[in-house]
Enzyme design. Structure first.
Site, PDB file in Angstrom:
ATOM      1  CD  GLU A   1      -8.278  -1.715  10.842  1.00  0.00           C
ATOM      2  OE1 GLU A   1      -8.290  -2.519   9.894  1.00  0.00           O
ATOM      3  OE2 GLU A   1      -8.219  -0.480  10.690  1.00  0.00           O
TER       4      GLU A   1
ATOM      5  NE  ARG B   1      -1.914  -2.107  11.574  1.00  0.00           N
ATOM      6  CZ  ARG B   1      -2.733  -1.087  11.435  1.00  0.00           C
ATOM      7  NH1 ARG B   1      -3.892  -1.063  12.091  1.00  0.00           N
ATOM      8  NH2 ARG B   1      -2.434  -0.075  10.632  1.00  0.00           N
TER       9      ARG B   1
ATOM     10  NE  ARG C   1      -1.520   4.540   9.027  1.00  0.00           N
ATOM     11  CZ  ARG C   1      -2.813   4.194   9.038  1.00  0.00           C
ATOM     12  NH1 ARG C   1      -3.360   3.714   7.941  1.00  0.00           N
ATOM     13  NH2 ARG C   1      -3.544   4.317  10.131  1.00  0.00           N
TER      14      ARG C   1
ATOM     15  NE  ARG D   1      -3.661  -2.374   2.367  1.00  0.00           N
ATOM     16  CZ  ARG D   1      -4.585  -2.662   3.272  1.00  0.00           C
ATOM     17  NH1 ARG D   1      -4.853  -1.793   4.242  1.00  0.00           N
ATOM     18  NH2 ARG D   1      -5.251  -3.797   3.227  1.00  0.00           N
TER      19      ARG D   1
ATOM     20  CB  SER E   1     -11.209  -4.309   8.699  1.00  0.00           C
ATOM     21  OG  SER E   1     -12.343  -3.541   8.403  1.00  0.00           O
TER      22      SER E   1
END
Length: 428
Positions: free
Chosen positions: A347, A393, A275, A260, A350
């Protein structure tokens, strides 16, 4: 993508949904374009029919030695008009597509109203955050002091938002991925898949990343894209298919790298592994009958949550509010994990029910069969996707929740077999 017929019949519902998401209503423009499009299409079809009838009449007149000048003149006028209409129809097609391709999905009724992440609602909490007799450190501090997490060398090779894991931390990353795969395959019945990491435009269009979110992706010089999540590859496995109802649901799981650009997160979470441009994730995808997608959604959340329960890490489940729900999703649950080094929840998964939104873009359908074995017209399947879970994560969560005062890190009991029996990570 939304059904144009549904929009035509429910313009108020569309605008209400857009308002919930904080977007501007647009049904009047869609309805007007659709009306023009259908009128243009009807006129074009009528002229094509007239042209064919005239051609037949002219041919018959010539065979009978009759004068056909009037018909020839009329045919010439129609011949000039048809390409004009075809061009107008193409323009209207493009204008409609530009709007329809970026319209968000219709939210489920129980999605709470809100504008951003602060309006999300906690629906479940599990576990109690551990009390430390020392000040807990962040994962990047722990990993760096262990000598097993190297951001500086990664930056020299690739720039910011990359990391090099070494030794026991590299093994821990692999162990987490293998543990999750085994859990989802053996306990929850997902089929393991090793999918492509490079995809074409149509695959990203099918799952909804294109055309709106291209800036968040990495594109190659060969017009391929690096997957931002295995959801893209896994969901597109059923594109342009008409499946038998008996094979539903189909459940897929994959452990892949994800890429990403984080264009929309400039300056956010630049420290550590939270991130990054490249990370690993175990992804869950379900292809279901429309009547069963709500239950499948809950099942997927349970599968993702089971990872954290077995790791014995405190977490909570939240339902995203209307303004924070992705455009592809009808309803999304996030799982947030407790990070004592930061003193907050983050988070880690999801899980979204996309209804038939992606299926319409991919032309993924099934053929219903009644109790007597009679088959009816194809219907769109429902698609769901979820992180099961983000490996990087999860590694962060293990480091922060299992850190010891002496700087070592205990290995969660369930991971010890995947760590070749290693029970504690120590400094080099």
């Amino acid at each position: 993508m939304l059904d144009l017929k549904w929009i035509r019949e429910n313009p108020d519902k569309l605008d209400e949904n857009l308002k919930k998401r904080g977007a501007e209503p647009c049904s009047p423009k869609i309805i007007a374009l659709d009306k023009q499009h259908r009128q243009c299409q009807t006129e074009l079809q009528d002229l094509q029919n007239q042209r064919n009838a005239l051609a037949k009449a002219i041919g018959q007149a010539k065979q009978q030695g009759q004068n056909a000048d009037a018909q020839v003149a009329e045919a010439a006028t129609i011949k000039e008009r048809i390409p004009v209409l075809e061009s107008e129809l193409q323009v209207l097609d493009n204008e409609l597509s530009l709007i329809l391709e970026v319209l968000p999905n219709i939210l489920e009724d129980e999605v709470p109203l809100g504008s951003n992440e602060h309006d999300n609602k906690v629906v479940l909490s599990w576990g109690t955050p551990k009390s430390f007799d020392f000040t807990p450190q962040r994962h990047d501090e722990i990993g760096t002091k262990l000598g097993l997490m190297d951001f500086e060398s990664a930056a020299k090779i690739s720039g910011s938002r990359f990391v090099i894991l070494k030794g026991a931390l590299a093994l821990l990353e692999r162990a987490l991925g293998n543990f999750m795969l085994d859990l989802h395959v053996q306990k929850f019945g997902y089929q393991e898949v090793s999918p492509p990491y490079l995809v074409q435009d149509r695959a990203l269009f099918g799952t909804g990343q294109l055309p709106k979110f291209g800036e968040d992706l990495f594109r190659t010089t060969s017009d391929h894209w690096l997957i931002p999540t295995a959801e893209v590859s896994l969901t597109n496995m059923v594109r342009e298919q008409i499946m038998e109802e008996s094979i539903l649901p189909q459940r897929f799981v994959a452990h892949t790298p994800c890429f990403r650009s984080e264009a929309g997160a400039a300056g956010k979470d630049t420290r550590g592994m939270i991130r990054q441009h490249q990370f690993h994730k175990v992804e869950l995808v379900s292809i279901t009958h429309p009547d069963h997608s709500v239950d499948e959604h809950k099942r997927m959340v349970n599968a993702a949550e089971e990872v954290l329960k077995l790791l014995e890490i405190p977490h909570r489940i939240i339902i995203l509010c209307s303004g924070d729900t992705g455009i592809q999703s009808r309803k999304t649950y996030d799982i947030e994990v407790w990070l004592p080094g930061e003193g907050l929840y983050r988070e880690i998964s999801s899980c979204s029910n996309c209804g038939d939104y992606q299926a319409r873009r991919m032309m993924a359908r099934f053929r219903p069969t009644d109790k007597d074995g009679k088959k009816s017209n194809p219907q769109y399947v429902h698609t769901l996707n979820g992180s099961g879970i983000a490996v990087g994560r999860a590694l962060v969560a293990v480091l922060e929740n299992y850190q010891e005062k002496d700087g070592t890190v205990k290995i969660p009991q369930v991971l010890i077999p995947y760590m070749n029996g290693l029970e504690r990570i120590k400094a080099l």
